[in-house]
Design an enzyme around this catalytic site. Structure first.
Site, short mmCIF file in Angstrom:
data_model
loop_
_atom_site.label_atom_id
_atom_site.label_comp_id
_atom_site.label_asym_id
_atom_site.label_seq_id
_atom_site.Cartn_x
_atom_site.Cartn_y
_atom_site.Cartn_z
N ALA A 70 0.86 -1.18 0.00
CA ALA A 70 0.00 0.00 0.00
C ALA A 70 0.90 1.23 0.00
CB ALA A 70 -0.89 -0.01 1.23
N GLY A 115 0.56 -5.29 0.64
CA GLY A 115 -0.59 -5.41 -0.26
C GLY A 115 -0.23 -6.08 -1.58
N GLU A 118 -0.35 -9.69 -0.91
CA GLU A 118 -1.77 -10.02 -0.73
C GLU A 118 -2.50 -10.04 -2.08
OE1 GLU A 118 -1.85 -6.89 2.19
OE2 GLU A 118 -2.82 -8.22 3.62
N GLU A 138 4.16 -5.30 7.34
CA GLU A 138 3.24 -4.40 8.05
C GLU A 138 3.58 -4.18 9.52
OE1 GLU A 138 2.33 -6.70 5.91
OE2 GLU A 138 0.78 -5.93 4.57
N1 DAK Z 1 4.55 3.39 -0.70
C1 DAK Z 1 4.93 4.56 -1.23
N2 DAK Z 1 6.09 4.74 -1.90
C2 DAK Z 1 6.89 3.67 -2.04
C3 DAK Z 1 6.55 2.40 -1.51
C4 DAK Z 1 5.31 2.28 -0.82
N3 DAK Z 1 4.88 1.13 -0.32
N4 DAK Z 1 7.53 1.54 -1.82
C5 DAK Z 1 8.46 2.24 -2.49
N5 DAK Z 1 8.08 3.52 -2.64
C6 DAK Z 1 8.79 4.59 -3.32
C7 DAK Z 1 9.98 5.07 -2.50
O1 DAK Z 1 9.57 6.01 -1.54
C8 DAK Z 1 10.84 5.69 -3.58
O2 DAK Z 1 10.30 6.95 -3.92
P1 DAK Z 1 11.30 8.22 -4.17
O3 DAK Z 1 12.10 8.32 -2.96
O4 DAK Z 1 12.10 7.80 -5.40
O5 DAK Z 1 10.35 9.36 -4.42
C9 DAK Z 1 10.60 4.78 -4.78
O6 DAK Z 1 9.39 4.09 -4.50
C10 DAK Z 1 11.71 3.74 -4.95
O7 DAK Z 1 11.86 3.06 -3.72
P2 DAK Z 1 13.26 2.90 -2.96
O8 DAK Z 1 14.16 4.03 -3.31
O9 DAK Z 1 12.97 2.68 -1.53
O10 DAK Z 1 13.82 1.58 -3.65
P3 DAK Z 1 14.81 0.51 -2.99
O11 DAK Z 1 15.22 -0.40 -4.08
O12 DAK Z 1 15.89 1.19 -2.20
O13 DAK Z 1 13.91 -0.30 -1.95
C11 DAK Z 1 11.91 -1.49 -1.24
C12 DAK Z 1 12.82 -1.08 -2.42
C13 DAK Z 1 10.68 -2.18 -1.83
C14 DAK Z 1 12.66 -2.49 -0.36
C15 DAK Z 1 11.55 -0.24 -0.43
O14 DAK Z 1 11.04 0.77 -1.35
C16 DAK Z 1 10.51 -0.49 0.60
O15 DAK Z 1 10.82 -1.04 1.68
N6 DAK Z 1 9.29 -0.07 0.32
C17 DAK Z 1 8.20 -0.13 1.28
C18 DAK Z 1 7.69 -1.55 1.43
C19 DAK Z 1 6.55 -1.56 2.39
O16 DAK Z 1 6.74 -1.45 3.61
N7 DAK Z 1 5.34 -1.59 1.85
C20 DAK Z 1 4.13 -1.35 2.59
C21 DAK Z 1 3.68 -2.60 3.23
S1 DAK Z 1 2.31 -2.26 4.26
C22 DAK Z 1 -5.11 -1.49 4.80
C23 DAK Z 1 -4.81 -2.78 4.66
C24 DAK Z 1 -3.58 -3.14 4.21
C25 DAK Z 1 -2.62 -2.22 3.97
C26 DAK Z 1 -2.93 -0.91 4.13
C27 DAK Z 1 -4.17 -0.54 4.55
N8 DAK Z 1 -6.39 -1.13 5.28
C28 DAK Z 1 -7.23 -2.21 5.77
C29 DAK Z 1 -6.88 0.18 5.15
C30 DAK Z 1 -1.36 -2.66 3.47
C31 DAK Z 1 -0.25 -2.23 3.96
C32 DAK Z 1 0.99 -2.52 3.30
O17 DAK Z 1 1.07 -2.95 2.16
#
Ligand code: DAK
Length: 264
Positions: A70, A115, A118, A138
């Site tokens: 997400a 997500g 998922e 998460e």
């Molecule tokens: N959201 C927003 N931006 C993201 C992102 C994300 N999930 N993942 C990556 N980006 C963006 C980064 O901020 C970066 O943007 P700029 O800095 O260039 O503007 C760009 O994508 C490239 O990412 P990185 O520079 O970080 O690239 P790396 O190769 O260094 O790292 C990475 C890749 C995938 C390991 C890293 O980007 C990372 O850890 N990303 C976040 C992964 C994460 O934690 N995802 C979220 C999981 S939580 C809900 C139910 C479910 C959910 C939400 C609500 N409700 C019931 C309402 C779900 C939650 C989730 O999915």
């Protein structure tokens, strides 16, 4: 080739195979509410266009990521009500994937996190490039998987592995995902889409109503007690005898020729 264009996803159809591409590569295809809305709209289109889409492949744009979860920038200061709305949007879309009559294949071309993992888990099968990575990060953000991760992932890989992935929030490799049953196949990155299309073509040789009914029977039966599930399977099995595809499939076998299914 037909194109259906949305702001955040691309939907293409060629030779009966639909490809839905999550298209926000600058943020690794992170899911914000507009993207979830587009996914929902595209899925409704897929359901209505069974004439041109027999199997659906879901993938991410760019070489690096399927879906990195997400969109954290949208999520970080959400209110409870906004969280609930986002949740409904996602749950509806992911349930729509499961309820599509068409078979769905996730072609995981990189990060499938939160997500993204998922979303892949909602598809009927998952193939991944050997560089793909999976994770449920998460709890590291102070939330729990909320797009079905504690439920669908558990049904795919079992309680122990699901809890390990969720509680450690560490990423696993494609090879490990294959070993624990999260991935059904692994390919070289440049062969991922071809491989997904080959699987789609193999499925498309079969009766489309039978494929849809088999998908329904597996999914509905999985959470029922065995005797009730077997009963349900009997009903669904009997219903296939109301289709032209059943007569055609069996006649073709007896006449030693390939079946020409009409999907009726
Ligand atoms: N959201 C927003 N931006 C993201 C992102 C994300 N999930 N993942 C990556 N980006 C963006 C980064 O901020 C970066 O943007 P700029 O800095 O260039 O503007 C760009 O994508 C490239 O990412 P990185 O520079 O970080 O690239 P790396 O190769 O260094 O790292 C990475 C890749 C995938 C390991 C890293 O980007 C990372 O850890 N990303 C976040 C992964 C994460 O934690 N995802 C979220 C999981 S939580 C809900 C139910 C479910 C959910 C939400 C609500 N409700 C019931 C309402 C779900 C939650 C989730 O999915």
């Amino acid at each position: 080739m037909n194109f259906y264009k949305y702001d955040n996803v691309l939907l293409e159809a060629e030779d009966g195979i639909g490809t839905l591409t999550i298209n926000r590569p600058k943020v690794l295809n992170a899911l914000n509410s507009a993207t979830l809305q587009d996914i929902g709209d595209a899925l409704r289109e897929v359901k209505e266009r069974q004439d041109v889409i027999k199997v659906l492949i879901i993938t991410g744009a760019g070489p690096k990521s399927f879906v990195a979860g997400a969109d954290i920038s949208q999520m970080h200061n959400m209110s409870v009500v906004e969280a609930l709305n986002l949740s409904k949007l996602a749950h509806n879309s992911f349930a729509e994937i499961e309820e599509l009559p068409q078979f769905t294949i996730a072609a995981v071309n990189g990060f499938a996190l939160g997500g993204g993992c998922e979303l892949a888990s909602s598809c009927d099968m998952r193939i991944g490039s050997n560089t793909s990575k999976f994770g449920q990060p998460e709890v590291g953000l102070g939330i729990i998987p909320g797009f079905g991760g504690t439920q669908r992932l558990t049904r795919l890989i079992g309680r122990g592995k699901a809890k390990e992935m969720i509680a450690t929030s560490t990423m696993i490799t494609a090879q490990e995902a294959y070993r624990i049953g999260l991935l059904d196949e692994i390919t070289e990155p440049d062969q991922l889409m071809d491989n997904a299309k080959e699987i789609a073509k193999t499925i498309m040789k079969n009766g489309p109503i039978a494929v849809a009914m088999a998908k329904y029977s597996v999914d509905r039966g999985a959470d029922l007690p065995l005797d009730i599930a077997i009963d349900m399977e009997s009903q669904v099995w009997a219903e296939t005898f109301a289709t032209n595809d059943q007569s055609e499939g069996m006649e073709a076998f007896l006449e030693k020729r390939a079946a020409k299914f009409s999907g009726k």
